[in-house]
Design a protein around this motif. Structure first.
Motif, PDB file in Angstrom:
ATOM      1  N   ALA A   1      37.070 -65.561 -16.623  1.00 23.47           N
ATOM      2  CA  ALA A   1      37.274 -64.170 -16.536  1.00 23.47           C
ATOM      3  C   ALA A   1      37.186 -63.495 -18.217  1.00 23.47           C
ATOM      4  CB  ALA A   1      38.713 -63.835 -16.161  1.00 23.47           C
ATOM      5  N   ILE A   2      36.464 -62.416 -18.277  1.00 23.13           N
ATOM      6  CA  ILE A   2      36.732 -61.823 -19.614  1.00 23.13           C
ATOM      7  C   ILE A   2      37.624 -60.501 -19.108  1.00 23.13           C
ATOM      8  CG2 ILE A   2      35.247 -60.500 -21.252  1.00 23.13           C
ATOM      9  CD1 ILE A   2      33.030 -62.363 -20.492  1.00 23.13           C
ATOM     10  N   LYS A   3      38.673 -60.304 -19.989  1.00 27.52           N
ATOM     11  CA  LYS A   3      39.370 -59.254 -19.879  1.00 27.52           C
ATOM     12  C   LYS A   3      39.096 -58.510 -21.102  1.00 27.52           C
ATOM     13  CE  LYS A   3      44.042 -57.466 -19.116  1.00 27.52           C
ATOM     14  NZ  LYS A   3      45.482 -57.698 -18.991  1.00 27.52           N
ATOM     15  N   GLN A   4      38.787 -56.951 -20.762  1.00 30.07           N
ATOM     16  CA  GLN A   4      38.586 -56.135 -21.979  1.00 30.07           C
ATOM     17  C   GLN A   4      39.295 -54.615 -21.339  1.00 30.07           C
ATOM     18  OE1 GLN A   4      34.670 -55.269 -22.978  1.00 30.07           O
ATOM     19  NE2 GLN A   4      34.125 -57.512 -23.743  1.00 30.07           N
ATOM     20  N   GLU A   5      39.616 -53.669 -22.291  1.00 31.53           N
ATOM     21  CA  GLU A   5      40.348 -52.425 -21.884  1.00 31.53           C
ATOM     22  C   GLU A   5      39.432 -51.493 -22.612  1.00 31.53           C
ATOM     23  OE1 GLU A   5      44.410 -51.693 -22.518  1.00 31.53           O
ATOM     24  OE2 GLU A   5      45.089 -53.618 -21.488  1.00 31.53           O
ATOM     25  N   MET A   6      39.190 -50.415 -22.074  1.00 30.34           N
ATOM     26  CA  MET A   6      37.859 -49.610 -22.238  1.00 30.34           C
ATOM     27  C   MET A   6      38.266 -48.281 -21.702  1.00 30.34           C
ATOM     28  SD  MET A   6      34.852 -51.066 -20.196  1.00 30.34           S
ATOM     29  CE  MET A   6      35.346 -52.826 -20.796  1.00 30.34           C
TER      30      MET A   6
ATOM     31  N   VAL B   1      30.504 -43.878 -16.709  1.00 29.29           N
ATOM     32  CA  VAL B   1      29.866 -45.072 -17.268  1.00 29.29           C
ATOM     33  C   VAL B   1      30.975 -46.150 -18.121  1.00 29.29           C
ATOM     34  CG1 VAL B   1      28.233 -45.610 -19.252  1.00 29.29           C
ATOM     35  CG2 VAL B   1      27.888 -43.740 -17.693  1.00 29.29           C
ATOM     36  N   ILE B   2      30.610 -47.261 -17.910  1.00 25.86           N
ATOM     37  CA  ILE B   2      31.312 -48.404 -18.569  1.00 25.86           C
ATOM     38  C   ILE B   2      30.437 -49.231 -19.196  1.00 25.86           C
ATOM     39  CG2 ILE B   2      33.028 -50.269 -18.237  1.00 25.86           C
ATOM     40  CD1 ILE B   2      34.300 -48.905 -15.779  1.00 25.86           C
ATOM     41  N   GLU B   3      30.726 -49.805 -20.602  1.00 23.77           N
ATOM     42  CA  GLU B   3      30.044 -50.588 -21.238  1.00 23.77           C
ATOM     43  C   GLU B   3      31.058 -51.830 -21.604  1.00 23.77           C
ATOM     44  OE1 GLU B   3      27.905 -49.121 -24.593  1.00 23.77           O
ATOM     45  OE2 GLU B   3      27.271 -47.347 -23.582  1.00 23.77           O
ATOM     46  N   ILE B   4      30.396 -53.018 -21.190  1.00 23.60           N
ATOM     47  CA  ILE B   4      31.046 -54.289 -21.624  1.00 23.60           C
ATOM     48  C   ILE B   4      30.206 -55.018 -22.670  1.00 23.60           C
ATOM     49  CG2 ILE B   4      32.025 -56.558 -20.685  1.00 23.60           C
ATOM     50  CD1 ILE B   4      32.165 -55.010 -18.154  1.00 23.60           C
ATOM     51  N   HIS B   5      30.812 -55.416 -23.762  1.00 24.30           N
ATOM     52  CA  HIS B   5      30.110 -56.156 -24.795  1.00 24.30           C
ATOM     53  C   HIS B   5      30.840 -57.332 -24.863  1.00 24.30           C
ATOM     54  CE1 HIS B   5      27.446 -52.883 -25.958  1.00 24.30           C
ATOM     55  NE2 HIS B   5      28.470 -51.987 -25.557  1.00 24.30           N
ATOM     56  N   SER B   6      30.118 -58.571 -24.912  1.00 22.74           N
ATOM     57  CA  SER B   6      30.913 -59.876 -25.037  1.00 22.74           C
ATOM     58  C   SER B   6      29.718 -60.879 -25.453  1.00 22.74           C
ATOM     59  CB  SER B   6      31.605 -60.195 -23.839  1.00 22.74           C
ATOM     60  OG  SER B   6      32.106 -61.579 -24.001  1.00 22.74           O
TER      61      SER B   6
END
Length: 76
Positions: free
Chosen positions: A4-9, A16-21
């Motif tokens: 799992a990768i947890k991010q709040e944004m 639109v949601i952008e996830i960067h990891s």
């Protein structure tokens, strides 16, 4: 195995949601689950607000007890 990768944004225009990891590599498959946080602006209605609202429902336990007591008295 799941990882799992947890991010709040903040959700951007048009949802639109952008996830960067750095853990996300080209060609990987991912399953995305979005959990919305309520900010208090539009809290959902709790189900407890429905208690006693349906046909034949009692708003308080005492109301149900009184009804049952009256029904028992009618039987005698």
């Amino acid at each position: 195995m799941l990882h799992a990768i947890k991010q709040e944004m903040l959700i951007q225009n048009n949802g639109v949601i952008e996830i960067h990891s750095p853990e996300l590599k080209t060609g990987m498959y991912a399953e995305i689950v979005i959990l919305l946080k309520h900010t208090g602006e539009s809290e959902p209605n709790p189900l407890s607000r429905m208690i006693g609202k349906g046909k034949g429902a009692f708003e308080h336990p005492e109301d149900a007890d009184n009804f049952i007591r009256k029904e028992r008295d009618r039987w005698e």
